[in-house]
Design an enzyme around this catalytic site. Structure first.
Site, PDB file in Angstrom:
ATOM      1  N   HIS A  17       1.710   4.589  -2.800  1.00 36.20           N
ATOM      2  CA  HIS A  17       1.837   6.035  -2.552  1.00 36.20           C
ATOM      3  C   HIS A  17       3.210   6.520  -3.012  1.00 36.20           C
ATOM      4  CE1 HIS A  17      -1.800   6.960  -0.334  1.00 36.20           C
ATOM      5  NE2 HIS A  17      -1.585   6.050   0.597  1.00 36.20           N
TER       6      HIS A  17
ATOM      7  N   HIS B 173       0.834  -1.203   0.000  1.00 36.65           N
ATOM      8  CA  HIS B 173       0.000   0.000   0.000  1.00 36.65           C
ATOM      9  C   HIS B 173       0.876   1.264   0.000  1.00 36.65           C
ATOM     10  CE1 HIS B 173      -3.713   2.283   1.200  1.00 36.65           C
ATOM     11  NE2 HIS B 173      -2.825   3.079   1.748  1.00 36.65           N
ATOM     12  N   GLU B 174       1.798   1.326   0.939  1.00 33.26           N
ATOM     13  CA  GLU B 174       2.657   2.522   1.014  1.00 33.26           C
ATOM     14  C   GLU B 174       3.538   2.633  -0.225  1.00 33.26           C
ATOM     15  OE1 GLU B 174       1.822   4.619   3.102  1.00 33.26           O
ATOM     16  OE2 GLU B 174       0.664   3.326   4.447  1.00 33.26           O
TER      17      GLU B 174
ATOM     18  N   GLU C 176      -4.700   8.015  -2.773  1.00 32.04           N
ATOM     19  CA  GLU C 176      -5.189   6.749  -2.232  1.00 32.04           C
ATOM     20  C   GLU C 176      -5.469   5.750  -3.363  1.00 32.04           C
ATOM     21  OE1 GLU C 176      -4.933   6.617   0.903  1.00 32.04           O
ATOM     22  OE2 GLU C 176      -5.977   4.763   1.460  1.00 32.04           O
TER      23      GLU C 176
END
Lengths: 501, 501
Positions: B270, B266-267, B296
């Site tokens: 980003h 997830h990170e 997001e």
């Protein structure tokens, strides 16, 4: 009115110091693990903040604060911290304002170019390549002395940047005395038969084991991990972001544990200083070491007077040996102690031991002093350098890479800086002598009870930050003016014993 | 003349962004390993630099730049980057200037107090304790909307802060459609017989092994360690200091490897966004994500569309199993895939799966909208909240700690923020659908060839930074306006298969 301006001034300075703290963190980050490709942009941000701090230190606003607050009747009513802060700001303001802006810019550009030329010249052992740059840098520095003015010897002005109040007159006496007594001692040791066996030092000692030993050792030395951290860098350093955040770094050499062990104890000495500056000085330019030499005295005190003391290893050697049992099998405490205190003449300053180190500094001091008296020029340096090494240390550099080109300092215009290293040794020995009138160091080290020693240093040195000048600090802490005899006696006693002279 | 002012303006903005980079590094440092006792002073420095940036954004100098550069005949001649930068600065200037300074200060103080009260209230599951603070915060926000003005629904003004151009009119249509189709799907799944077996997920998986797996995985996902690093924090995050220094953090749970694996992917999503913003935008406020929701969308795309894709695990599952062989013995790829995609109604938003997550957001959206239409008040929140959870998710919070008090957002006045999370899902699904017209994702994932996917995202999204508004970005990248149908179809197809409906 006075109170309002005083508060505004302190707020203004606090902002400068805040920027400074941000810059220091960026510097630490760049060295400990910032992503490689982000370095260029980060350097821009550091440049931007540094320029802002510089502009604030020379702004009209700063000039107005100085003018209003330094008027005698106002100054006398200021708080003590404000008075010292104002003095520092005024000194900085005048230093920066006296050099014409264009000339300073040209100088900064020259230095940044000179450093890379110096690197190339050193790699090629070719002084001629560096010489034209060095000549220009010396010319600039001579002109700067003209702008700044000087009392006594022109070199005094350069010394004062790193060691406020220090002069050629004082240093000549101290260094001559030191040289006259150390040179024969070094000669005696070079001729001695009972040299320590150092072969076991170079056995492999895994990095993780070294680190584990250090993580146990540092808190016992008084280093507070709640106010710091230990990281790894190519060139070790300590950095005080504020008294509650003072970080150290180290370098591990798996074939020579001394690099990390003594390097870390050294940086720990710097860090303990910064961790114990009075919190009332936070946010002012006083929240740092009194001078470069006083700072070095603290790191050397820990590295040598504590970290190379026999009583210290009486306690720690068995524990160190647990981390590398085969390496130390059959090596007695005495053999270990003698090995880590080996002294011998060498060409490279940063690899020198505590006995010969001051001679490396004295050579540089004498050369710099002659340069700024106009007695020699850049072109003379290689010969003068080599002569002095032969004379004081009995060895002659076979090329300039291991001679006059070895240090980065001159390429950045840092003339007047070297003497602080040797002063650090003298201060440390004098502090030790005074401290031992009150405390039984050997016993405390054997017990692992460093707290009273650290507290003595905090009481007499750390807490004052930059509010006392180095020579006053020494006199107040030890009850006498700076005296080279303490270092000389310390070295004589220690090395005569180790080398069984 | 125009050129000179344009250059001065860009220099001024660059300085603000430089300060911002320094603040971001201090923030990162505080979270990853700054010494505990130094935090207070560091917070002061962060406050000092933040205040400086705020003052620069609302200064007379900024007002003059805006006045001079936004005149039509001047504006038209500005470079495109300058135009967008000016727009951002103007928006920020007006937002900040329209609120009376005293009122804003009172609000900031209220929020800082409110957050600690919220923490206590949550710990005690006692909404009444937090209510008076929440009421005041809502009052402030309602007045702010009055100062800022609004078009259509008053809540539009709050939405626009996080998702420029987003309105209640658009969201009502999107969220109603989503709710109407997801609620029955969640009900069907809750009643389904073929639930995945998840018991093996909770076997011990040593942290070092998880980290080793991630250090191999991240470069394959396109994360450049030359422009970043991976650290450990309590709350994972990604932070872009500049496109060449984008750091991620993760949290390891040795009894649930999903925390670190999916959290890091997830990170990474980003971070890939920030690492691929055009370098021409460095030093401007455009060097960041287009909106919170678009940001997001990138993290969710990587976490769910890539990281929970069966083809991805076809490649990586054998490798993961090597790091924890006993844990996965006898667990087929299919069983693994179904387990990591388990969906079930739950009370806590941050623990929700990708299917039920949007419903948590829709509940918050509907509540915030009613609050700012004046249809409900703070006192009504617990009841309204619990009713909606029962209605949409079929479960009712047994106390307010796991209900209306669970999120920190409202205590900081962040109304209008929640919808971005659900928009992120919609954007991501729509990007996936467009991308799959050109690329065979399943095949690329099986081959471990993520580059074409990452390049598509960079080409259509990353590189633009904040120069495009979210809705324009979506339309340009996918050829149609934002359409909830893509997310709905993605979820229906995926979960009908997993739950064998």
């Amino acid at each position: 009115m006075r109170k309002r301006i005083e508060a505004q001034f302190l707020q203004y300075v606090k902002k400068m110091m805040g920027y400074h703290e941000a810059i220091s963190l960026m510097y630490w980050d760049l060295r400990t693990g910032a992503p490689r490709k982000g370095v260029e942009q980060r350097a821009e941000v550091i440049g931007l903040l540094s320029e802002e701090v510089f502009q604030m230190s020379t702004s009209e606003e700063m000039a107005a604060f100085i003018a209003k607050l330094s008027a005698k009747e106002v100054y006398e009513q200021l708080g003590e911290v404000t008075q010292h802060t104002l003095n520092e700001c005024q000194k900085e303001y005048e230093r920066n304002k006296k050099i014409p802006a264009d000339e300073y810019k040209a100088y900064v550009m020259l230095c940044s170019k000179a450093e890379s030329v110096w690197e190339e010249a050193k790699a090629a052992a070719d002084f001629a390549r560096f010489r034209p740059y060095l000549e220009q840098i010396i010319d600039f520095q001579r002109r700067f002395i003209g702008y700044w003015g000087h009392e006594g010897h022109p070199y005094n002005t350069l010394l004062d940047q790193y060691e406020p109040g220090m002069t050629v007159e004082l240093l000549d006496a101290l260094f001559n005395q030191l040289r006259e007594r150390i040179v024969p001692l070094v000669q005696a040791i070079s001729a001695a038969k009972g040299r320590p066996d150092t072969s076991f030092l170079f056995a492999p000692f895994p990095k993780e084991k070294q680190r584990a030993f250090l993580l146990e050792l540092l808190p016992e030395l008084g280093y507070d991990f709640g106010k710091g951290r230990l990281d790894e860098t190519v060139h070790p350093f300590a950095i005080g972001l504020n008294p509650n955040d003072v970080r150290i770094t180290t370098r591990y050499d798996e074939r020579d544990f001394r690099t990390a062990i003594f390097g870390t104890i050294h940086e720990c000495g710097h860090a303990l200083y910064e961790q114990h500056i009075s919190e009332t000085l936070v946010g002012t330019p006083l929240c740092g070491g009194a001078s470069m030499g006083i700072h070095e005295s603290q790191s050397l005190f820990f590295e040598n007077m504590i970290g190379r003391h026999k009583s210290f290893w009486k306690r720690h050697y068995p524990r160190l040996a647990q981390y590398a049992p085969t390496q130390f099998a059959g090596v007695s405490l005495d053999a270990f102690y003698r090995a880590i205190n080996e002294a011998k003449p060498s060409l490279i300053r940063i690899e020198a031991d505590e006995l010969t180190y001051p001679l490396h500094i004295i050579i540089r001091y004498e050369i710099e002093k002659q340069l700024f008296a106009g007695e020699i020029e850049a072109a003379d340096l290689p010969d003068v350098w080599n002569e002095k090494y032969e004379q004081y240390l009995g060895i002659r550099p076979h090329n300039d890479a291991v001679g006059v080109l070895q240090d980065v300092h001159w390429s950045g215009g840092s003339f007047g800086y070297f003497p602080s290293y040797a002063l650090g040794y003298m201060y440390a020995a004098q502090f030790k002598q005074a401290l031992e009138k009150e405390l039984d160091m050997a016993r405390l080290l054997e017990e692992g009870n460093i707290a009273p020693i650290r507290e003595w240093l905090t009481e007499h040195i750390h807490r004052f930050g930059k509010t006392k000048k180095p020579l006053d600090l020494v006199r107040d802490a030890t009850g006498e003016p700076l005296n080279a005899e303490h270092l000389i006696r310390y070295l004589e006693e220690k090395y005569q014993a180790i080398y069984r002279l």
